[in-house]
Scaffold this motif. Structure first.
Motif, PDB file in Angstrom:
ATOM      1  N   VAL A 130     -26.092-137.381   8.017  1.00 17.04           N
ATOM      2  CA  VAL A 130     -27.144-136.518   7.481  1.00 17.04           C
ATOM      3  C   VAL A 130     -26.750-135.985   6.109  1.00 17.04           C
ATOM      4  N   LEU A 131     -25.510-135.518   5.963  1.00 19.49           N
ATOM      5  CA  LEU A 131     -25.051-135.002   4.672  1.00 19.49           C
ATOM      6  C   LEU A 131     -25.072-136.093   3.603  1.00 19.49           C
ATOM      7  N   PHE A 132     -24.619-137.282   3.962  1.00 20.13           N
ATOM      8  CA  PHE A 132     -24.608-138.417   3.041  1.00 20.13           C
ATOM      9  C   PHE A 132     -26.025-138.742   2.575  1.00 20.13           C
ATOM     10  N   ALA A 133     -26.967-138.797   3.515  1.00 20.66           N
ATOM     11  CA  ALA A 133     -28.353-139.127   3.174  1.00 20.66           C
ATOM     12  C   ALA A 133     -28.975-138.046   2.296  1.00 20.66           C
ATOM     13  N   VAL A 134     -28.754-136.789   2.630  1.00 22.29           N
ATOM     14  CA  VAL A 134     -29.333-135.694   1.848  1.00 22.29           C
ATOM     15  C   VAL A 134     -28.775-135.683   0.428  1.00 22.29           C
ATOM     16  N   LEU A 135     -27.470-135.864   0.289  1.00 23.22           N
ATOM     17  CA  LEU A 135     -26.869-135.866  -1.049  1.00 23.22           C
ATOM     18  C   LEU A 135     -27.324-137.057  -1.879  1.00 23.22           C
ATOM     19  N   LEU A 136     -27.472-138.223  -1.248  1.00 24.48           N
ATOM     20  CA  LEU A 136     -27.968-139.392  -1.977  1.00 24.48           C
ATOM     21  C   LEU A 136     -29.409-139.192  -2.431  1.00 24.48           C
ATOM     22  N   LEU A 137     -30.236-138.618  -1.568  1.00 21.31           N
ATOM     23  CA  LEU A 137     -31.626-138.368  -1.944  1.00 21.31           C
ATOM     24  C   LEU A 137     -31.710-137.342  -3.074  1.00 21.31           C
ATOM     25  N   ALA A 138     -30.861-136.329  -3.030  1.00 22.69           N
ATOM     26  CA  ALA A 138     -30.838-135.336  -4.115  1.00 22.69           C
ATOM     27  C   ALA A 138     -30.385-135.981  -5.423  1.00 22.69           C
ATOM     28  N   ALA A 139     -29.354-136.817  -5.367  1.00 20.27           N
ATOM     29  CA  ALA A 139     -28.875-137.497  -6.574  1.00 20.27           C
ATOM     30  C   ALA A 139     -29.952-138.416  -7.138  1.00 20.27           C
ATOM     31  N   ALA A 140     -30.658-139.106  -6.255  1.00 22.18           N
ATOM     32  CA  ALA A 140     -31.723-140.010  -6.706  1.00 22.18           C
ATOM     33  C   ALA A 140     -32.836-139.230  -7.397  1.00 22.18           C
ATOM     34  N   TRP A 141     -33.236-138.127  -6.797  1.00 20.66           N
ATOM     35  CA  TRP A 141     -34.322-137.332  -7.369  1.00 20.66           C
ATOM     36  C   TRP A 141     -33.922-136.744  -8.723  1.00 20.66           C
ATOM     37  N   ILE A 142     -32.731-136.163  -8.805  1.00 14.15           N
ATOM     38  CA  ILE A 142     -32.284-135.544 -10.062  1.00 14.15           C
ATOM     39  C   ILE A 142     -32.110-136.600 -11.147  1.00 14.15           C
ATOM     40  N   ASP A 143     -31.548-137.754 -10.789  1.00 17.68           N
ATOM     41  CA  ASP A 143     -31.368-138.814 -11.786  1.00 17.68           C
ATOM     42  C   ASP A 143     -32.721-139.327 -12.267  1.00 17.68           C
ATOM     43  N   TYR A 144     -33.690-139.420 -11.360  1.00 18.00           N
ATOM     44  CA  TYR A 144     -35.020-139.871 -11.756  1.00 18.00           C
ATOM     45  C   TYR A 144     -35.660-138.886 -12.725  1.00 18.00           C
ATOM     46  N   ARG A 145     -35.528-137.600 -12.451  1.00 17.16           N
ATOM     47  CA  ARG A 145     -36.188-136.578 -13.263  1.00 17.16           C
ATOM     48  C   ARG A 145     -35.438-136.257 -14.560  1.00 17.16           C
ATOM     49  N   GLU A 146     -34.090-136.222 -14.504  1.00 17.59           N
ATOM     50  CA  GLU A 146     -33.310-135.723 -15.638  1.00 17.59           C
ATOM     51  C   GLU A 146     -32.340-136.742 -16.228  1.00 17.59           C
ATOM     52  N   HIS A 147     -32.226-137.912 -15.636  1.00 13.34           N
ATOM     53  CA  HIS A 147     -31.305-138.963 -16.097  1.00 13.34           C
ATOM     54  C   HIS A 147     -29.853-138.483 -16.103  1.00 13.34           C
ATOM     55  N   ILE A 148     -29.476-137.759 -15.077  1.00 10.30           N
ATOM     56  CA  ILE A 148     -28.106-137.318 -14.905  1.00 10.30           C
ATOM     57  C   ILE A 148     -27.838-137.149 -13.411  1.00 10.30           C
ATOM     58  N   ILE A 149     -26.616-137.446 -13.004  1.00 13.21           N
ATOM     59  CA  ILE A 149     -26.198-137.216 -11.618  1.00 13.21           C
ATOM     60  C   ILE A 149     -25.140-136.123 -11.672  1.00 13.21           C
ATOM     61  N   PRO A 150     -25.436-134.939 -11.149  1.00 10.73           N
ATOM     62  CA  PRO A 150     -24.456-133.842 -11.218  1.00 10.73           C
ATOM     63  C   PRO A 150     -23.162-134.190 -10.489  1.00 10.73           C
ATOM     64  N   ASP A 151     -22.055-133.798 -11.080  1.00 12.74           N
ATOM     65  CA  ASP A 151     -20.743-134.070 -10.478  1.00 12.74           C
ATOM     66  C   ASP A 151     -20.606-133.437  -9.103  1.00 12.74           C
ATOM     67  N   ILE A 152     -21.251-132.293  -8.895  1.00 11.24           N
ATOM     68  CA  ILE A 152     -21.138-131.615  -7.605  1.00 11.24           C
ATOM     69  C   ILE A 152     -21.719-132.463  -6.475  1.00 11.24           C
ATOM     70  N   LEU A 153     -22.756-133.247  -6.770  1.00  6.02           N
ATOM     71  CA  LEU A 153     -23.314-134.134  -5.740  1.00  6.02           C
ATOM     72  C   LEU A 153     -22.356-135.279  -5.435  1.00  6.02           C
ATOM     73  N   ASN A 154     -21.750-135.843  -6.474  1.00  9.98           N
ATOM     74  CA  ASN A 154     -20.765-136.910  -6.251  1.00  9.98           C
ATOM     75  C   ASN A 154     -19.560-136.387  -5.480  1.00  9.98           C
ATOM     76  N   LEU A 155     -19.140-135.167  -5.795  1.00 11.07           N
ATOM     77  CA  LEU A 155     -18.027-134.560  -5.066  1.00 11.07           C
ATOM     78  C   LEU A 155     -18.412-134.334  -3.604  1.00 11.07           C
ATOM     79  N   GLY A 156     -19.635-133.877  -3.369  1.00  9.75           N
ATOM     80  CA  GLY A 156     -20.099-133.681  -2.000  1.00  9.75           C
ATOM     81  C   GLY A 156     -20.127-134.974  -1.208  1.00  9.75           C
ATOM     82  N   ILE A 157     -20.568-136.051  -1.846  1.00 15.81           N
ATOM     83  CA  ILE A 157     -20.578-137.355  -1.170  1.00 15.81           C
ATOM     84  C   ILE A 157     -19.147-137.775  -0.823  1.00 15.81           C
ATOM     85  N   ALA A 158     -18.245-137.606  -1.782  1.00 15.95           N
ATOM     86  CA  ALA A 158     -16.843-137.987  -1.538  1.00 15.95           C
ATOM     87  C   ALA A 158     -16.230-137.124  -0.429  1.00 15.95           C
ATOM     88  N   LEU A 159     -16.511-135.826  -0.440  1.00 11.63           N
ATOM     89  CA  LEU A 159     -15.952-134.948   0.590  1.00 11.63           C
ATOM     90  C   LEU A 159     -16.568-135.211   1.963  1.00 11.63           C
TER      91      LEU A 159
END
Length: 161
Positions: A38-67
């Protein structure tokens, strides 16, 4: 049109998520796997949405996926970091952003090498299909977000048997 296509690519894995949640909920020993999924899916969906809207993937989302990989850690999944090497080479050549590289590496820790490569192939294929239907096709020089397509591929890799 791009919003509908991106939304469709992200909604496709939802039935698999629901079935995986139901499967894990029926087995008390699998609660950590459920939490990770669930955490993996939610973080990926958030990264996808933010990248679509702002053309950036926040480091905190990548860190969350890794953790999230620590919830069900397997040492063999460390090999998944190798899936980011081709993306790193492309980023060093100025062809893509570093957030995509970090996202692939983080997903590699969760999925392992085989599933991460599968997710990358699915995601890049989806992006290619999307670019082919756009006006201007592959000749357009503007930056396009990759996270929505890679996220769809990683979710497919996570949920497909």
């Amino acid at each position: 049109m791009p919003v509908k296509a991106a939304a469709a690519a992200l909604i496709l894995p939802v039935p698999w998520l629901v079935s995986r949640v139901q499967e894990a909920a029926s087995q008390p020993g699998r609660i950590l796997a459920l939490m990770q999924t669930v955490l993996f899916a939610v973080l990926l969906l958030a990264a996808a949405w933010i990248d679509y809207r702002e053309h950036i993937i926040p480091d905190i989302l990548n860190l969350g996926i890794a953790l999230s990989a620590l919830l069900c850690f397997r040492p063999a999944n460390l090999w998944g970091l190798l899936a980011a090497v081709p993306f790193l080479a492309a980023a060093m050549g100025g062809r893509m952003g570093g957030g995509d590289v970090k996202m692939v590496a983080a997903c590699g820790l969760v999925l392992g090498l085989g599933d991460t490569m599968f997710g990358c192939i699915i995601g890049l294929f989806l992006m290619l299909c999307f670019c082919l239907v756009l006006p201007g096709g592959l000749r357009r020089k503007e930056a396009r977000p990759m996270a929505p397509f890679l996220s769809a591929g990683f979710l497919a890799a996570c949920f497909l048997p």
